[in-house]
Write an enzyme that holds these catalytic residues in place. Sequence first.
Site, PDB file in Angstrom:
ATOM      1  N   ASP A 184      -1.221   6.722   6.534  1.00  0.00           N
ATOM      2  CA  ASP A 184      -2.309   5.847   6.100  1.00  0.00           C
ATOM      3  C   ASP A 184      -2.567   4.879   7.259  1.00  0.00           C
ATOM      4  OD1 ASP A 184      -3.959   3.914   5.037  1.00  0.00           O
ATOM      5  OD2 ASP A 184      -2.695   3.441   3.308  1.00  0.00           O
ATOM      6  N   TRP A 219       0.822  -1.213   0.000  1.00  0.00           N
ATOM      7  CA  TRP A 219       0.000   0.000   0.000  1.00  0.00           C
ATOM      8  C   TRP A 219       0.852   1.256   0.000  1.00  0.00           C
ATOM      9  CZ3 TRP A 219      -4.335  -1.015  -1.954  1.00  0.00           C
ATOM     10  CH2 TRP A 219      -5.043  -2.168  -1.632  1.00  0.00           C
ATOM     11  N   LYS A 236     -11.937  -1.437   7.141  1.00  0.00           N
ATOM     12  CA  LYS A 236     -11.147  -2.412   7.902  1.00  0.00           C
ATOM     13  C   LYS A 236     -11.548  -2.407   9.378  1.00  0.00           C
ATOM     14  CE  LYS A 236      -8.419  -3.146   4.257  1.00  0.00           C
ATOM     15  NZ  LYS A 236      -7.570  -2.109   3.689  1.00  0.00           N
TER      16      LYS A 236
HETATM   17  C1  LIG Z   1      -7.002  -1.699   2.279  1.00  0.00           C
HETATM   18  C2  LIG Z   1      -5.935  -0.669   2.328  1.00  0.00           C
HETATM   19  C3  LIG Z   1      -5.834   0.341   1.351  1.00  0.00           C
HETATM   20  C4  LIG Z   1      -6.768   0.423   0.165  1.00  0.00           C
HETATM   21  O1  LIG Z   1      -7.992   0.832   0.568  1.00  0.00           O
HETATM   22  P1  LIG Z   1      -9.192   1.089  -0.484  1.00  0.00           P
HETATM   23  O2  LIG Z   1     -10.233   1.579   0.439  1.00  0.00           O
HETATM   24  O3  LIG Z   1      -9.498  -0.227  -1.109  1.00  0.00           O
HETATM   25  O4  LIG Z   1      -8.732   2.093  -1.456  1.00  0.00           O
HETATM   26  C5  LIG Z   1      -4.854   1.291   1.503  1.00  0.00           C
HETATM   27  N1  LIG Z   1      -3.989   1.262   2.531  1.00  0.00           N
HETATM   28  C6  LIG Z   1      -4.045   0.294   3.480  1.00  0.00           C
HETATM   29  C7  LIG Z   1      -3.060   0.296   4.599  1.00  0.00           C
HETATM   30  C8  LIG Z   1      -5.015  -0.699   3.397  1.00  0.00           C
HETATM   31  O5  LIG Z   1      -5.073  -1.659   4.332  1.00  0.00           O
END
Ligand SMILES: *Cc1c(COP(=O)(O)O)cnc(C)c1O
Length: 356
Positions: free
Chosen positions: A168, A101, A192
Amino acid sequence: MKKHNFNSGPSILPQTVLEQAAQAIMEFNNTGLSLLEIGHRTTYFMEALAEARALVRELMDLDDSYEVLFLHGGATTQFMQVPMNLLDTNETAAYCDNGIWGNKALKEASLFGNVNVVASSKDKNHTYINKGFDIPADAKYLHITTNNTVEGTQWHHIPDTNVPIVADMSSDIFSRPLDYKKFALIYAGAQKNMGAAGVNLVVVKKDILGKITRPIPSIMDYAKHIAADSLMNTPPVFAVYVALLTLRWIKAEGGLEEMGKRNLEKSNLLYQTLDSLPIFTPTVAKEDRSQMNAVFVLTNPAHEAPFLELCKERGMVGVKGYRTVGGIRVSMYNALALESVQIFCDLMHEFAASVS
Ligand SMILES: *Cc1c(COP(=O)(O)O)cnc(C)c1O
């Protein structure tokens, strides 16, 4: 049979949140209408949005120098929106390359300005978190991914630096107490650990905005969203409401202290079991292990398929590793009960006994 939900995302939510969300779809707040049928500028929805924004600030212990926004799109949208708002063409941002990511995030940033990869764990397949690296003082910001969902690593110490930190937190948002004032911008896709897919949480320190010359399309402009109180256009109302329900649940359960305590207990149990059974091999540096996503392999690869089969038979959902990493990944988000982890660990013991 009871399912034990170890999905990596979208993932487990508290049962009460699901029930209340279902109820709101049928009838919202005695309005005689569904949540999906009312205007987003009605008092009903505006109150829900305001409460959600206030709860985020309260749980993170942030003052009003920070703004809380609920925006469209997943975290992937933020990979672009962050540099679009913060990084001018001739400026440089520092990025940590610690997993799939973060790597996507830095590639997107390079479309807007210069990217300096100040730390990378690529040499060891992203199985650890870099420490003690230099952060150039003139970097516009430092970007980290606090929890690497795919690789199973997590930052347990946030770097001390004068450079604004952008994080993030998609997969460990609200999972532990942290000094959230250390961050200038936090973003997370909701699916998540805080709700339904379709909404992004963005927490931004206002003084980092307005410092670039690039024109920004309105819908991408954080400052315009702040001016519009996170209601520039129709927000993803259902996803915002589910986030509100989850935030209320977190607070009622005891806040981030309590979440952190539970998540530590669950992950300790899992990792202790892992370390005690030689048929499993952890893939991640011990000190960087994630409390949210435990990643490991079967020491004998031939054991993987029968182990996954046994998991399936016993109602363990979502334990297969990410498609590019393989092995096993067990996600243990806030709403997952200790009992589910205990049952999974018992299964690990049972499987180990059956093959030895
Ligand atoms: C799942 C995830 C993403 C992507 O998220 P989307 O909502 O599918 O764009 C980005 N960064 C991390 C750390 C993730 O776990």
